[in-house]
Design an enzyme around this catalytic site. Structure first.
Site, PDB file in Angstrom:
ATOM      1  N   GLN A 177       2.860   5.958  -9.210  1.00  0.00           N
ATOM      2  CA  GLN A 177       2.163   7.165  -8.636  1.00  0.00           C
ATOM      3  C   GLN A 177       2.953   7.907  -8.051  1.00  0.00           C
ATOM      4  O   GLN A 177       3.466   7.471  -6.683  1.00  0.00           O
ATOM      5  CB  GLN A 177       0.780   5.712  -7.976  1.00  0.00           C
ATOM      6  CG  GLN A 177      -0.210   6.844  -6.866  1.00  0.00           C
ATOM      7  CD  GLN A 177      -0.802   5.920  -5.187  1.00  0.00           C
ATOM      8  OE1 GLN A 177      -0.076   4.480  -5.099  1.00  0.00           O
ATOM      9  NE2 GLN A 177      -1.928   6.421  -4.762  1.00  0.00           N
ATOM     10  N   GLU A 182     -13.803   1.130  -6.561  1.00  0.00           N
ATOM     11  CA  GLU A 182     -13.309  -0.155  -6.783  1.00  0.00           C
ATOM     12  C   GLU A 182     -12.586  -0.698  -6.161  1.00  0.00           C
ATOM     13  O   GLU A 182     -11.189  -0.582  -5.749  1.00  0.00           O
ATOM     14  CB  GLU A 182     -12.697  -0.221  -8.000  1.00  0.00           C
ATOM     15  CG  GLU A 182     -12.422  -1.022  -8.250  1.00  0.00           C
ATOM     16  CD  GLU A 182     -13.044  -2.649  -8.246  1.00  0.00           C
ATOM     17  OE1 GLU A 182     -14.660  -2.391  -9.108  1.00  0.00           O
ATOM     18  OE2 GLU A 182     -12.750  -3.911  -8.349  1.00  0.00           O
TER      19      GLU A 182
HETATM   20  C1  LIG Z   1       6.068  -0.912   0.131  1.00  0.00           C
HETATM   21  C2  LIG Z   1       5.610   0.556   0.252  1.00  0.00           C
HETATM   22  C3  LIG Z   1       4.891   1.180  -1.520  1.00  0.00           C
HETATM   23  C4  LIG Z   1       4.297   2.064  -1.062  1.00  0.00           C
HETATM   24  N1  LIG Z   1       4.327   2.555  -2.189  1.00  0.00           N
HETATM   25  C5  LIG Z   1       3.425   3.958  -3.016  1.00  0.00           C
HETATM   26  C6  LIG Z   1       3.413   4.652  -4.361  1.00  0.00           C
HETATM   27  O1  LIG Z   1       3.498   3.715  -5.217  1.00  0.00           O
HETATM   28  N2  LIG Z   1       2.791   5.661  -3.815  1.00  0.00           N
HETATM   29  C7  LIG Z   1       2.297   6.491  -2.857  1.00  0.00           C
HETATM   30  O2  LIG Z   1       2.068   7.849  -3.407  1.00  0.00           O
HETATM   31  N3  LIG Z   1       2.800   6.447  -1.542  1.00  0.00           N
HETATM   32  C8  LIG Z   1       3.470   5.253  -1.462  1.00  0.00           C
HETATM   33  N4  LIG Z   1       3.836   4.866  -0.731  1.00  0.00           N
HETATM   34  C9  LIG Z   1       2.965   5.640   0.876  1.00  0.00           C
HETATM   35  C10 LIG Z   1       2.264   5.472   1.594  1.00  0.00           C
HETATM   36  O3  LIG Z   1       0.539   5.505   0.993  1.00  0.00           O
HETATM   37  C11 LIG Z   1       2.557   5.785   2.909  1.00  0.00           C
HETATM   38  O4  LIG Z   1       3.485   5.135   3.903  1.00  0.00           O
HETATM   39  C12 LIG Z   1       1.168   6.154   4.036  1.00  0.00           C
HETATM   40  O5  LIG Z   1       0.132   7.067   3.389  1.00  0.00           O
HETATM   41  C13 LIG Z   1       1.842   6.180   5.150  1.00  0.00           C
HETATM   42  O6  LIG Z   1       3.245   7.311   5.592  1.00  0.00           O
HETATM   43  P1  LIG Z   1       3.670   7.276   6.062  1.00  0.00           P
HETATM   44  O7  LIG Z   1       4.546   5.869   5.748  1.00  0.00           O
HETATM   45  O8  LIG Z   1       3.891   8.568   6.396  1.00  0.00           O
HETATM   46  O9  LIG Z   1       3.267   7.494   7.710  1.00  0.00           O
HETATM   47  P2  LIG Z   1       2.746   8.567   8.223  1.00  0.00           P
HETATM   48  O10 LIG Z   1       1.576   8.979   8.078  1.00  0.00           O
HETATM   49  O11 LIG Z   1       4.041   9.071   8.824  1.00  0.00           O
HETATM   50  O12 LIG Z   1       2.102   7.438   9.633  1.00  0.00           O
HETATM   51  C14 LIG Z   1       3.306   7.232  10.575  1.00  0.00           C
HETATM   52  C15 LIG Z   1       2.051   6.762  11.174  1.00  0.00           C
HETATM   53  O13 LIG Z   1       1.179   6.879  12.541  1.00  0.00           O
HETATM   54  C16 LIG Z   1       0.107   7.017  12.527  1.00  0.00           C
HETATM   55  N5  LIG Z   1      -1.405   8.170  11.898  1.00  0.00           N
HETATM   56  C17 LIG Z   1      -0.389   8.816  11.032  1.00  0.00           C
HETATM   57  N6  LIG Z   1      -1.719  10.059  11.263  1.00  0.00           N
HETATM   58  C18 LIG Z   1      -2.608   9.291  12.450  1.00  0.00           C
HETATM   59  C19 LIG Z   1      -4.308   9.735  12.850  1.00  0.00           C
HETATM   60  N7  LIG Z   1      -4.525  11.761  12.524  1.00  0.00           N
HETATM   61  N8  LIG Z   1      -4.891   8.913  14.272  1.00  0.00           N
HETATM   62  C20 LIG Z   1      -3.803   7.606  14.393  1.00  0.00           C
HETATM   63  N9  LIG Z   1      -2.596   7.751  13.565  1.00  0.00           N
HETATM   64  C21 LIG Z   1      -2.157   8.106  12.675  1.00  0.00           C
HETATM   65  C22 LIG Z   1       0.582   6.010  11.300  1.00  0.00           C
HETATM   66  O14 LIG Z   1      -1.495   5.191  10.506  1.00  0.00           O
HETATM   67  C23 LIG Z   1       1.372   5.191  10.929  1.00  0.00           C
HETATM   68  O15 LIG Z   1       1.103   4.293  12.062  1.00  0.00           O
HETATM   69  C24 LIG Z   1       4.147   3.141   0.009  1.00  0.00           C
HETATM   70  C25 LIG Z   1       4.507   3.221   1.383  1.00  0.00           C
HETATM   71  C26 LIG Z   1       5.657   1.443   1.230  1.00  0.00           C
HETATM   72  C27 LIG Z   1       5.959   1.453   2.839  1.00  0.00           C
END
Ligand SMILES: Cc1cc2nc3c(=O)[nH]c(=O)nc-3n(C[C@H](O)[C@H](O)[C@H](O)COP(=O)(O)OP(=O)(O)OC[C@H]3O[C@@H](n4cnc5c(N)ncnc54)[C@H](O)[C@@H]3O)c2cc1C
Lengths: 342, 393
Positions: free
Chosen positions: B126, B244
């Site tokens: 993904q 789902e």
């Molecule tokens: C082990 C692992 C596997 C993954 N696998 C995939 C994959 O296969 N494919 C893929 O596309 N992605 C994958 N992801 C990515 C995952 O979807 C993102 O980590 C997730 O969307 C969060 O984004 P970020 O890590 O950039 O954190 P950020 O978006 O930078 O967020 C940091 C913090 O701020 C908080 N935050 C952000 N916006 C707000 C708001 N508006 N209000 C309150 N709090 C907020 C978040 O909740 C979090 O606590 C994976 C992540 C991990 C850790």
């Protein structure tokens, strides 16, 4: 009442922090912590030279500090830098005879403190390691930097009850391994090992250990909090810094509040060390540090998002170490249960 | 109100249990139970078993190879699989791309890709997240520019789970900078073997290689690999997010993990600790409550209402429960959680045992599962959804 550190301690803190900033940056730490031996003999010698070990002992013990506040100051700094060198073993050297203790202060003799057993992380009255006729037998677990140790300071029961004993490393059987949070440790088995009974009461050494671990945790918490707050201010999502989201601001404030409480718990324990309230406040500090440590580690990771889950990012290693300080020498439940009777 | 499953549902459960007993090898179940590293072959082996029985894509329509189950049957199935320590189905092809193609794919796309998902020809990953686009997914920048009969893709995806095994990646890409950011996103299928793609490992805090960066430099993608029409990618992504999500609470995983916790704790100092017993009791109660909450959402969905913001509640509470069980497992190990022998997580490890059962992986599982509250829409984002969609705030 006066919460300002003495000039001596301020200087000690400056020396410590300058050394760690210059010589123990994160990359260096990761290299050392992941190396085959899991510590640096070279940096250990330098730290001894600077007096960082001597500061853990009173003048009549051959050092130049030894107060609870000295111990707290040193370990908070070590915590912040995630130092893996055998300071906890050195701290226990208070129990050693003067000759050996002086060698420890000079950095020449390395002790390991062996207390936890399978099924008893802290309990003093349930030790299964025993001493009969000067021979010590039993198993200690997760002994930090056991391979580096020349001697073991071991808690055990003899006919007079729980006490501390000294055993030479040649009589210890090690199952050594890397630790999840960096550095190395071992399960240590003694089988009729010749042991010398030490006069220092077990609980005085344990209280020092609890204070040190709590202060170490405090240093790591501060680091985790600072890293998290900096990150929230720089990371932008939805067109604004994460630090602008009130839901996250309040979480960061909760972290700071609990860390301040932990600092007070450490100050209490440092103040009472060596006095009649020592055990009570050491238990209170470890309880507070363990409970807060878990919260800070989890929140720091969560507020970062995915990046904090990676090996590359230094916060991950701070969070791991912080969590492990909660796991060892009794977690918050262990000390909560002890507290009412202390 | 009646909380009992019907006799038909109980018969179905028995059928699933019997099939698992015959088809899930002790080797695989043991690896899953003890958190060993699963190899690509392990995962493929399990997919093949499920596919042979017709149970792999259990929410696809019958004409495309689904078993025709209702949501409660799927719940029972997933629950029993978790209790038996079956490997998790790798979701990207079966649970994510499959439903998208079924709803938005052309007949050719369905005919080509769906059977290859089922028989394991294609391993999918993904490609949504980017370094600058996590929670704010719509800000993604990886660009696809149409040139004749193909797109040229440039940019970087990150966090790509198991991308190191993948043959294909489904991506959200930017095809327009006009209007709102959501309006210029398209859903593109990209062959990982195309020139210009580079996969770089990201090591997680436990040292494992589970996620990757995927870099695209002038990658040529045939235009027929577009799903839906250009710039409808956001609609597709949103569809997938509400589709789902009934298994999202992970009730089966939690139930299995809680049983394991209770078993293991007997060997630790926490065995006779009333404070620890209270902690276990609290999570046990929360899980019992969650089972019913989950079934209530399922029942509403079976009655025609698509689970909306309710699935966000399931996600938040369900992951909190799973993480708490991991935390208690870690706690029970005390100092014996500290030794970390990574080889002990491979098949056939013969080294020394340190600590009670589970000590080898307690810390790794605890830290690895911190991801549960971060990915799939972080728990904070889920709460934003609930307050907006359910509470109108
Ligand atoms: C082990 C692992 C596997 C993954 N696998 C995939 C994959 O296969 N494919 C893929 O596309 N992605 C994958 N992801 C990515 C995952 O979807 C993102 O980590 C997730 O969307 C969060 O984004 P970020 O890590 O950039 O954190 P950020 O978006 O930078 O967020 C940091 C913090 O701020 C908080 N935050 C952000 N916006 C707000 C708001 N508006 N209000 C309150 N709090 C907020 C978040 O909740 C979090 O606590 C994976 C992540 C991990 C850790």
């Amino acid at each position: 009442m006066d919460f300002t550190p003495t000039d001596d301690r301020r200087m000690l803190a400056d020396t410590l922090n300058r050394f760690l900033t210059d010589r123990y940056d994160h990359d260096t730490r990761m290299k050392i912590a992941g190396s085959e031996i899991g510590w640096s003999a070279e940096l250990w010698a330098e730290m001894a030279e600077l007096g960082l070990i001597g500061a853990l002992f009173a003048e009549d013990e051959g050092g130049f500090g030894g107060h609870g506040f000295d111990i707290a100051l040193i370990f908070e700094g070590l915590g912040r830098a995630l130092v893996v060198e055998p300071f906890h073993g050195a701290l226990a050297a208070r129990a050693l005879p003067a000759d050996q203790r002086e060698e420890v202060i000079a950095g020449a003799l390395i002790p390991a403190f062996a207390h936890s057993e399978p099924g008893t992380s802290f309990a003093q009255d349930r030790l299964r390691t025993t001493v009969t006729d000067g021979k010590l037998s039993g198993t200690k677990v997760a002994v930090a930097q056991a391979e580096a140790a020349h001697i073991f300071i071991v808690s055990a029961q003899d006919s007079d009850g729980p006490a501390l004993f000294m055993v030479n490393a040649e009589h210890a059987n090690l199952t050594a391994y890397p630790l999840f949070d960096g550095g190395r440790g071992a399960d240590v088995t003694f089988d009729d090992a010749p042991a010398t009974r030490l006069s220092a009461p077990l609980d005085t050494v344990l209280n020092r250990a609890l204070l040190a671990l709590s202060a170490e945790a405090l240093g790591i918490m501060e680091r985790c909090k600072d890293t998290t707050v900096d990150y929230l201010k720089t990371r932008r999502q939805f067109g604004i810094p994460l630090s602008k989201f009130q839901a996250l601001q309040h979480r960061a404030v909760d972290m700071v509040t609990e860390i301040e409480q932990t600092r007070s718990a450490v100050i209490n324990a440092a103040h009472h060390l060596g006095g009649p309230g020592a055990s009570k406040y050491a238990a209170a500090a470890k309880y507070t540090a363990a409970a807060t440590g878990r919260m800070i580690s989890e929140e720091a990771i969560q507020l970062h998002g995915g990046i904090a889950m990676t090996w590359e990012y230094d916060l991950a290693h701070a969070a791991k170490r912080l969590t492990m300080t909660a796991q060892i020498m009794g977690d918050e439940d262990v000390h909560l249960r002890r507290f009412p009777a202390l | 109100m009646n909380l009992n499953f019907t006799p038909e549902q109980e018969a179905f459960r028995a059928e699933v249990q019997e099939w698992l007993a015959d088809n899930l090898s002790a080797r695989l179940a043991d690896k899953v139970r003890t958190s060993k590293h699963l190899t690509k072959q392990d995962m493929e082996e399990w997919h093949a078993k499920l596919n042979a029985k017709g149970w792999l894509a259990n929410h696809w329509p019958v004409e495309h190879g689904g078993p025709g189950w209702d949501p409660v049957q799927r719940f029972i199935f997933e629950h029993e699989c978790a209790l038996a320590h079956a490997p998790r189905v790798v979701p990207f092809g079966v649970n994510m791309l499959g439903p998208v193609l079924l709803k938005y794919g052309t007949d050719e796309q369905k005919a080509h890709y769906l059977p290859r998902i089922l028989d394991g020809t294609d391993w999918w990953c993904q490609g949504y997240s980017e370094p600058g686009a996590g929670s704010d997914l719509a800000s993604l920048k990886t660009a696809a520019v149409r040139e004749g009969d193909h797109y040229v893709v440039n940019g970087q995806k990150t966090w790509t789970t198991l991308g190191q095994h993948a043959d294909w990646i489904f991506c959200l890409v930017r095809t327009s900078k006009e209007g709102k950011p959501q309006e210029g996103i398209s859903f593109l299928l990209i062959d990982m073997n195309t020139a210009g793609i580079e996969v770089r490992p990201i090591y997680l805090l436990d040292g494992d290689h589970e996620v990757n960066e995927v870099w695209f430099t002038d990658v040529k993608v045939p235009a027929e690999n577009l799903v839906g029409t250009e710039n409808m990618g956001w609609t597709i992504a949103k569809y997938l997010l509400t589709y789902e999500r009934t298994g999202i609470a992970g009730v089966g995983f939690s139930t299995a993990a809680l049983a394991e916790l209770k078993r293991v704790v007997a060997q630790t100092e926490k065995a006779d600790d009333p404070l620890f017993a209270a902690r276990v009791a609290k999570v046990d109660i929360a899980l019992e409550n969650m089972k019913t909450t989950n079934l209530r959402v399922l029942a509403a969905a079976a009655g025609g209402g698509a689970p909306g913001a309710e699935s966000s509640i399931l996600k938040v509470k369900g992951t909190e429960i799973r993480q708490e069980i991991n935390a208690l497992f870690l706690r029970a190990m005390g100092p014996q959680a500290q030794p970390f022998i990574s080889e002990a997580l491979e098949d056939g490890f013969n080294g020394p045992e340190t600590g009670p059962d589970g000590a080898a992986y307690a810390a790794k599982d605890y830290f690895n599962n911190r991801k549960l509250s971060i990915f799939g829409g972080s728990n904070e984002i889920q709460k934003n959804i609930v307050s907006k969609a359910m509470l109108g705030m």
